[in-house]
Design an enzyme around this catalytic site. Structure first.
Site, PDB file in Angstrom:
ATOM      1  N   LYS A 112       0.797  -1.213   0.018  1.00 38.98           N
ATOM      2  CA  LYS A 112      -0.221   0.160   0.150  1.00 38.98           C
ATOM      3  C   LYS A 112       0.784   1.166  -0.045  1.00 38.98           C
ATOM      4  O   LYS A 112       1.753   1.337   1.042  1.00 38.98           O
ATOM      5  CB  LYS A 112      -1.026   0.009   1.238  1.00 38.98           C
ATOM      6  CG  LYS A 112      -1.960  -1.217   1.245  1.00 38.98           C
ATOM      7  CD  LYS A 112      -2.748  -1.237   2.426  1.00 38.98           C
ATOM      8  CE  LYS A 112      -1.917  -1.354   3.847  1.00 38.98           C
ATOM      9  NZ  LYS A 112      -2.473  -1.796   4.843  1.00 38.98           N
ATOM     10  N   THR A 144      -8.795   9.810   8.590  1.00 39.34           N
ATOM     11  CA  THR A 144      -8.524   8.376   7.873  1.00 39.34           C
ATOM     12  C   THR A 144      -8.091   7.461   8.644  1.00 39.34           C
ATOM     13  O   THR A 144      -7.674   6.322   8.446  1.00 39.34           O
ATOM     14  CB  THR A 144      -6.887   8.487   6.957  1.00 39.34           C
ATOM     15  OG1 THR A 144      -6.073   9.260   7.707  1.00 39.34           O
ATOM     16  CG2 THR A 144      -7.305   9.647   5.693  1.00 39.34           C
ATOM     17  N   GLY A 179      -8.578   4.187  10.447  1.00 41.04           N
ATOM     18  CA  GLY A 179      -9.094   2.729  10.242  1.00 41.04           C
ATOM     19  C   GLY A 179      -8.876   2.431   8.824  1.00 41.04           C
ATOM     20  O   GLY A 179      -9.520   1.369   8.266  1.00 41.04           O
ATOM     21  N   THR A 180      -8.175   3.094   7.996  1.00 42.15           N
ATOM     22  CA  THR A 180      -7.974   2.852   6.426  1.00 42.15           C
ATOM     23  C   THR A 180      -7.463   1.675   6.294  1.00 42.15           C
ATOM     24  O   THR A 180      -7.939   0.516   5.412  1.00 42.15           O
ATOM     25  CB  THR A 180      -6.916   4.099   5.763  1.00 42.15           C
ATOM     26  OG1 THR A 180      -7.415   5.234   6.126  1.00 42.15           O
ATOM     27  CG2 THR A 180      -7.069   3.566   4.408  1.00 42.15           C
ATOM     28  N   GLY A 181      -6.366   1.034   6.866  1.00 41.47           N
ATOM     29  CA  GLY A 181      -5.625  -0.288   6.549  1.00 41.47           C
ATOM     30  C   GLY A 181      -6.654  -1.370   6.881  1.00 41.47           C
ATOM     31  O   GLY A 181      -6.712  -2.336   6.182  1.00 41.47           O
ATOM     32  N   CYS A 182      -7.187  -1.469   8.229  1.00 43.65           N
ATOM     33  CA  CYS A 182      -8.136  -2.233   8.424  1.00 43.65           C
ATOM     34  C   CYS A 182      -9.503  -2.343   7.559  1.00 43.65           C
ATOM     35  O   CYS A 182      -9.862  -3.516   7.202  1.00 43.65           O
ATOM     36  CB  CYS A 182      -8.697  -2.045   9.926  1.00 43.65           C
ATOM     37  SG  CYS A 182      -7.743  -1.739  11.228  1.00 43.65           S
TER      38      CYS A 182
END
Length: 269
Positions: free
Chosen positions: A178, A211, A213-216
């Site tokens: 990412k 932003t 919590g983006t990865g989760c």
């Protein structure tokens, strides 16, 4: 009389975020929004809000095993996503539980929170690298997590290719690197590769600060789309579209960084 059928079942193995923006809470909201039945194995409890993580408490390995067995042995799963695993003991416990499981596994190797708080302590990164990544259908590290796992520092898109090779060497079938943390870019570029084919997924960078919590959310969406029957590249593209919309709709909450909006797609229908 028509008997309702259950939707695809997705299990998240992660930590609890009391502020509701990341972790178990983000995963379950994402799964509901995408039409799958979300289930959970909680590995740790955090006290956190928009300003940061104020405390973490690991669950006993016995509790993690019991949650997993209760869900998998009775209900069954069609995809699994792992997030915060906290300690080497818990990471090893989860690796043992996932060994031999006949379902795609998305490993989000969460190392630190959005605010820089450590969520993977001690020797846990080594356990994730040597025991969990080999079980992954897709590993989804961001650039900071790439450095933590492989020692590679990425400063441009060419470096993302080297990072993907290093992650793939740990054993996952696919690596999704990412690029949201790539400096100086006007877009968010993610690289997906299995070592033979390479696909880039790009989206405009949204300037909003909310932003959390983006990865989760991306990993939870990816697991959901895999459970719905999509192949990995298609699932990644759909998950990228979903999380981009969630980032664009992120909203203020508290005095710090607000969450992405997991329900944006529901309200758009």
């Amino acid at each position: 009389m028509n008997v309702p059928t259950a939707p695809p079942r997705v299990l998240t193995v992660a930590g609890s975020d009391s502020g509701g923006g990341a972790g178990i809470q983000a995963d379950l909201k994402t799964m509901l929004a995408l039409g799958v039945h979300g289930m959970s194995v909680i590995t740790a409890v955090t006290a956190q809000n928009s300003l940061g993580v104020h405390g973490t408490w690991d669950l006993p390995a016995e509790a993690v095993r019991a949650q997993f067995r209760a869900v998998v042995d009775d209900i069954g799963v069609q995809a699994v996503k792992t997030g915060m695993l906290a300690s080497a003991e818990l990471a090893g416990t989860v690796a043992d539980l996932l060994t031999g499981l006949d379902a795609p596994v998305v490993v989000d190797p969460v190392g630190v929170s959005k605010h820089g708080d450590a969520l993977l302590r001690g020797d846990a990164p080594d356990v994730v690298r040597t025991r969990l990544l080999p079980l992954a259908t897709v590993a989804t590290p961001n650039l900071d997590e790439v450095t933590r796992l492989t020692g590679i520092t990425v400063t441009d898109e060419q470096g993302m290719r080297a990072a993907a090779d290093a992650v793939l060497a740990c054993g996952p079938r696919w690596a999704l690197i990412k690029g949201g943390h790539l400096p100086g870019s006007t877009e968010c570029a993610d690289l997906l590769t299995d070592g033979r084919t390479e696909r880039w997924f790009r989206a405009p960078r949204h300037p909003g600060p909310h932003t959390h919590g983006t990865g989760c959310t991306l990993a939870g969406a990816l697991a959901s789309y895999l459970a719905l029957g999509h192949d990995v590249p298609t699932a990644v593209g759909l998950a990228k579209t979903y999380v981009t919309g969630a980032i664009a709709a992120g909203f203020p909450l508290g005095a710090g960084i607000g969450p992405v909006d997991h329900g944006h797609a529901l309200r758009a229908r």
